[in-house]
Design a protein around this motif. Structure first.
Motif, PDB file in Angstrom:
ATOM      1  N   PHE A  16       0.947  -1.080   0.084  1.00  0.00           N
ATOM      2  CA  PHE A  16      -0.078  -0.069   0.048  1.00  0.00           C
ATOM      3  C   PHE A  16       0.677   1.165   0.003  1.00  0.00           C
ATOM      4  CE2 PHE A  16      -2.840   3.069   2.153  1.00  0.00           C
ATOM      5  CZ  PHE A  16      -3.723   3.186   1.238  1.00  0.00           C
ATOM      6  N   GLU A  17       1.704   1.332   0.827  1.00  0.00           N
ATOM      7  CA  GLU A  17       2.772   2.282   0.903  1.00  0.00           C
ATOM      8  C   GLU A  17       3.320   2.561  -0.504  1.00  0.00           C
ATOM      9  OE1 GLU A  17       5.659   2.172   4.108  1.00  0.00           O
ATOM     10  OE2 GLU A  17       6.757   3.718   3.453  1.00  0.00           O
ATOM     11  N   ALA A  18       3.938   1.623  -0.926  1.00  0.00           N
ATOM     12  CA  ALA A  18       4.658   1.661  -2.383  1.00  0.00           C
ATOM     13  C   ALA A  18       3.757   2.428  -3.371  1.00  0.00           C
ATOM     14  CB  ALA A  18       5.136   0.250  -2.734  1.00  0.00           C
ATOM     15  N   LEU A  19       2.264   1.707  -3.419  1.00  0.00           N
ATOM     16  CA  LEU A  19       1.554   2.277  -4.410  1.00  0.00           C
ATOM     17  C   LEU A  19       1.106   4.079  -4.071  1.00  0.00           C
ATOM     18  CD1 LEU A  19      -0.152   2.065  -6.682  1.00  0.00           C
ATOM     19  CD2 LEU A  19      -2.073   1.183  -5.167  1.00  0.00           C
ATOM     20  N   VAL A  20       1.183   4.330  -2.791  1.00  0.00           N
ATOM     21  CA  VAL A  20       0.820   5.712  -2.575  1.00  0.00           C
ATOM     22  C   VAL A  20       2.000   6.532  -2.832  1.00  0.00           C
ATOM     23  CG1 VAL A  20       0.566   7.311  -0.611  1.00  0.00           C
ATOM     24  CG2 VAL A  20      -0.890   5.003  -0.497  1.00  0.00           C
ATOM     25  N   ASN A  21       3.171   5.885  -2.641  1.00  0.00           N
ATOM     26  CA  ASN A  21       4.376   6.747  -3.137  1.00  0.00           C
ATOM     27  C   ASN A  21       4.618   6.808  -4.605  1.00  0.00           C
ATOM     28  OD1 ASN A  21       6.543   7.944  -2.076  1.00  0.00           O
ATOM     29  ND2 ASN A  21       7.902   6.026  -1.597  1.00  0.00           N
ATOM     30  N   VAL A  60       2.000   7.029  -6.746  1.00  0.00           N
ATOM     31  CA  VAL A  60       0.957   7.900  -7.095  1.00  0.00           C
ATOM     32  C   VAL A  60       1.489   9.262  -7.002  1.00  0.00           C
ATOM     33  CG1 VAL A  60      -1.367   8.845  -6.290  1.00  0.00           C
ATOM     34  CG2 VAL A  60      -1.141   6.461  -6.698  1.00  0.00           C
ATOM     35  N   LYS A  61       2.298   9.464  -5.464  1.00  0.00           N
ATOM     36  CA  LYS A  61       2.673  10.769  -5.197  1.00  0.00           C
ATOM     37  C   LYS A  61       3.691  11.181  -6.246  1.00  0.00           C
ATOM     38  CE  LYS A  61       5.103  12.600  -1.726  1.00  0.00           C
ATOM     39  NZ  LYS A  61       5.778  12.399  -0.320  1.00  0.00           N
ATOM     40  N   GLN A  62       4.648  10.398  -6.724  1.00  0.00           N
ATOM     41  CA  GLN A  62       5.986  10.780  -7.366  1.00  0.00           C
ATOM     42  C   GLN A  62       5.418  10.846  -8.865  1.00  0.00           C
ATOM     43  OE1 GLN A  62       8.450  11.118  -6.163  1.00  0.00           O
ATOM     44  NE2 GLN A  62       7.966  10.210  -4.088  1.00  0.00           N
ATOM     45  N   ASN A  63       4.256  10.092  -9.289  1.00  0.00           N
ATOM     46  CA  ASN A  63       4.111  10.444 -10.778  1.00  0.00           C
ATOM     47  C   ASN A  63       2.781  11.414 -11.274  1.00  0.00           C
ATOM     48  OD1 ASN A  63       5.426   8.216 -12.295  1.00  0.00           O
ATOM     49  ND2 ASN A  63       5.030   7.126 -10.695  1.00  0.00           N
ATOM     50  N   THR A  64       2.187  11.826 -10.071  1.00  0.00           N
ATOM     51  CA  THR A  64       1.138  12.791 -10.565  1.00  0.00           C
ATOM     52  C   THR A  64       0.928  14.149  -9.375  1.00  0.00           C
ATOM     53  OG1 THR A  64      -0.556  11.932  -8.918  1.00  0.00           O
ATOM     54  CG2 THR A  64      -0.406  11.015 -10.983  1.00  0.00           C
ATOM     55  N   ASP A  65       0.357  14.889  -9.556  1.00  0.00           N
ATOM     56  CA  ASP A  65       0.124  15.958  -8.675  1.00  0.00           C
ATOM     57  C   ASP A  65      -1.262  16.094  -8.085  1.00  0.00           C
ATOM     58  OD1 ASP A  65      -1.169  16.648 -10.795  1.00  0.00           O
ATOM     59  OD2 ASP A  65      -0.531  18.713 -11.086  1.00  0.00           O
ATOM     60  N   ALA A  66      -1.913  14.828  -8.116  1.00  0.00           N
ATOM     61  CA  ALA A  66      -3.122  14.707  -7.522  1.00  0.00           C
ATOM     62  C   ALA A  66      -3.156  14.837  -5.818  1.00  0.00           C
ATOM     63  CB  ALA A  66      -3.635  13.108  -7.827  1.00  0.00           C
ATOM     64  N   SER A  67      -4.466  15.381  -5.560  1.00  0.00           N
ATOM     65  CA  SER A  67      -4.635  15.064  -4.164  1.00  0.00           C
ATOM     66  C   SER A  67      -5.135  13.604  -3.889  1.00  0.00           C
ATOM     67  CB  SER A  67      -5.692  15.929  -3.629  1.00  0.00           C
ATOM     68  OG  SER A  67      -5.342  17.264  -3.966  1.00  0.00           O
ATOM     69  N   LYS A  81       2.257   7.795   5.922  1.00  0.00           N
ATOM     70  CA  LYS A  81       3.806   7.976   5.925  1.00  0.00           C
ATOM     71  C   LYS A  81       4.532   8.218   4.568  1.00  0.00           C
ATOM     72  CE  LYS A  81       7.716   5.176   6.725  1.00  0.00           C
ATOM     73  NZ  LYS A  81       7.886   3.634   6.654  1.00  0.00           N
ATOM     74  N   ALA A  82       3.939   8.078   3.490  1.00  0.00           N
ATOM     75  CA  ALA A  82       4.210   8.146   2.343  1.00  0.00           C
ATOM     76  C   ALA A  82       3.967   9.409   1.830  1.00  0.00           C
ATOM     77  CB  ALA A  82       4.042   7.120   1.142  1.00  0.00           C
ATOM     78  N   SER A  83       2.558   9.836   2.211  1.00  0.00           N
ATOM     79  CA  SER A  83       2.161  11.315   1.660  1.00  0.00           C
ATOM     80  C   SER A  83       1.482  12.134   2.415  1.00  0.00           C
ATOM     81  CB  SER A  83       0.817  10.388   0.815  1.00  0.00           C
ATOM     82  OG  SER A  83      -0.091   9.892   1.705  1.00  0.00           O
ATOM     83  N   ALA A  84       2.328  12.254   3.826  1.00  0.00           N
ATOM     84  CA  ALA A  84       1.806  13.202   4.551  1.00  0.00           C
ATOM     85  C   ALA A  84       1.983  14.587   4.253  1.00  0.00           C
ATOM     86  CB  ALA A  84       2.379  12.837   6.085  1.00  0.00           C
ATOM     87  N   ASP A  85       2.785  14.888   3.415  1.00  0.00           N
ATOM     88  CA  ASP A  85       3.083  16.162   3.260  1.00  0.00           C
ATOM     89  C   ASP A  85       2.142  16.697   1.853  1.00  0.00           C
ATOM     90  OD1 ASP A  85       4.262  14.431   1.353  1.00  0.00           O
ATOM     91  OD2 ASP A  85       5.583  15.952   0.749  1.00  0.00           O
ATOM     92  N   ARG A  86       1.088  15.780   1.472  1.00  0.00           N
ATOM     93  CA  ARG A  86       0.049  16.003   0.642  1.00  0.00           C
ATOM     94  C   ARG A  86      -1.118  16.049   1.345  1.00  0.00           C
ATOM     95  NH1 ARG A  86       0.416  14.043  -5.094  1.00  0.00           N
ATOM     96  NH2 ARG A  86       2.641  14.599  -5.789  1.00  0.00           N
ATOM     97  N   LYS A  87      -0.935  16.083   2.651  1.00  0.00           N
ATOM     98  CA  LYS A  87      -2.271  16.265   3.439  1.00  0.00           C
ATOM     99  C   LYS A  87      -3.477  15.175   2.642  1.00  0.00           C
ATOM    100  CE  LYS A  87      -0.577  18.765   6.534  1.00  0.00           C
ATOM    101  NZ  LYS A  87       0.096  17.913   7.601  1.00  0.00           N
ATOM    102  N   PRO A  88      -3.253  13.940   2.600  1.00  0.00           N
ATOM    103  CA  PRO A  88      -4.422  12.953   2.091  1.00  0.00           C
ATOM    104  C   PRO A  88      -5.703  13.070   3.014  1.00  0.00           C
ATOM    105  CG  PRO A  88      -2.624  11.901   3.151  1.00  0.00           C
ATOM    106  CD  PRO A  88      -2.264  13.370   3.284  1.00  0.00           C
TER     107      PRO A  88
END
Ligand code: SF4
Length: 448
Positions: free
Chosen positions: A143-148, A150-157, A173-180
């Motif tokens: 799950f963490e790898a997939l979130v990572n 998504v984060k690396q490849n798009t600017d999506a919320s 942990k992988a996306s806290a800076d995106r405020k998911p």
């Protein structure tokens, strides 16, 4: 519901001292009710009244922000049941579902679709905002790898979907800076998932199996200091989902029922296996009253109409979309090119400029500010008439760009041609077509 001017007036000191910038407390109360003044302008409001006014002036549906930076999405903040009463404030977010059990190739294809499917329409870019990453594997690392990814490849919320706190924590942990959006707290995991959202200052999705249970959960969460909530009544049939959306909106606005005063998240993806039915359900829930709709997949033929519908519903009905006044060059015009004029209603501008492009005749297009009104309406309202057009043409600077001073007036404003020749000495006023679709033939036949 916001307080009326009279209700606010009752809470003010009623001394009419004028220090707030208006002569009376009543005038100040009316300005406050209309959103034209800040409470802080009155130095004499008691603390008790201040608390009441601040509580009462909070929107009945709490605004919630998901994500950061340019792509962050704000939902909620709605104040009316029906768009014509005022306007809808924050457009429904559209999310693409990606599961951690999907093959890499499928994930890549979906990420690519997310990036590619965006459309230009009346000067706006229509695009989805969110990717909903769902745990199905039960494997926190996956799950963490997939979130990572998504984060690396798009600017999506990002929406993190799961029911186990430890797996959601890996996504955070992988996306806290995106405020998911952390989805979802339920009666079974409330404390652990709520703590996760609170510690990381992320908005929290709350899922229940009924509206009553939902209200109980949001009340508990608010008491624990978790306030940025997105709610899900748990309905997964079309009828129940529709009813719940209407009841939630009505309870928050009309009954002032705070436990349901939050934006919602809905899952057309879980209401049918038929992609076209899913699109129809999504369109219904954009109109009534989904804060976020999560789709099982994106297909251009379904996504585009959904985004256009959303744009139309969330456009302020009292303020037409307008284009900036000025000279627009279409197709690299020269000093011998035709000069057309139109109004700054966006749809008018895009139709006229599109037809000029179709003609392949390089042209100058003057766009005049008529407060966003179309040619016919602005002419009837006295805004697109000779004594307004004349000064605009003179000031625009077009006279220095063309050798022959010939101005093509839209056919619907033909009555202004005589007055315009008086306003613009040295210009020949030509009457263009009434309909945009006739512009290409007209321009092809036009002689300098
Ligand atoms: S400053 Fe306060 S008390 Fe004075 S007129 Fe304005 S609202 Fe009334």
């Amino acid at each position: 519901m916001p307080l009326t001017g009279i209700e606010i007036f009752k809470l003010l000191p009623k001394t009419n001292c004028g220090e707030c910038g208006v002569p009376t407390c009543l005038a100040f109360a009316m300005n406050l009710a209309g959103g034209k003044a800040e409470l802080s302008r009155c130095p004499y409001v008691s603390e008790e009244a201040k608390a009441k006014l601040q509580e009462a002036s909070a929107p009945p549906i709490r605004p919630v922000t998901i994500g950061t930076g340019d792509r962050k999405l704000k939902i909620g903040g709605e104040t009316v049941m029906f768009r014509h009463e005022k306007r809808f404030e924050n457009p429904t977010g559209v999310a693409l579902l990606i599961k951690d059990t999907m093959a890499d190739a499928e994930v890549d294809a979906r990420l690519e679709k997310f990036k590619q499917l965006q459309y230009e329409r009346v000067g706006l870019t229509l695009r989805p905002e969110l990717i909903a990453v769902k745990d199905e594997s039960g494997d926190a690392g996956k799950f963490e790898a997939l979130v990572n990814k998504v984060k690396q490849n798009t600017d999506a919320s990002i929406i993190l979907i799961g029911d186990k706190a430890d797996i959601l924590a890996a996504g955070v942990k992988a996306s806290a800076d995106r405020k998911p959006l952390v989805y979802a707290a339920t009666k079974d995991n409330l404390d652990s998932v709520a703590s996760l959202a609170k510690e990381n200052a992320c908005p929290l999705g709350v899922k229940a199996s009924s509206l009553e249970e939902l209200a109980e959960l949001t009340t508990k969460l608010n008491a624990a200091g978790v306030n940025d909530l997105v709610i899900d009544s748990g309905a997964r049939t079309v009828r129940q989902a529709f009813e719940d959306q209407v009841i939630i909106r009505n309870a928050a606005l009309t009954k002032k029922f705070r436990p349901l005063g939050f934006p919602t998240i809905v899952f057309p993806a879980e209401m049918t296996d038929n992609p076209m039915k899913e699109a129809v359900i999504a369109s219904m829930l954009v109109a009534k009253y989904g804060g976020i709709v999560v789709l099982s997949d994106f297909q251009g033929e379904a996504l585009f109409p959904l985004l256009v519908e959303r744009m139309n519903i969330f456009t302020d009905p009292q303020r037409p979309l307008a284009t900036t006044q000025g000279i627009y060059e279409i197709g690299g015009p020269s000093e011998n090119s035709p000069v057309l004029i139109t109004t700054n209603f966006s749809l008018t501008y895009f139709i006229v400029s599109g037809e000029i492009e179709t003609s392949k005749v390089p042209s100058w297009l003057l766009v005049m500010d008529t407060e966003g009104l179309s040619v016919m309406t602005s002419w009837a309202a006295g805004k697109f008439v000779a004594d307004a057009i004349g000064p605009f043409v003179k000031k625009s600077g077009i006279e220095d760009k063309v050798k022959r001073h010939k101005l093509i007036l839209p056919g619907y404003a033909a009555a202004e041609s005589g007055g315009l020749e008086e306003e613009l000495p040295g210009w020949e006023i030509q009457i263009g077509p009434r309909e945009g679709s006739h512009i290409p033939a007209y321009l092809k036949a036009w002689k300098p």
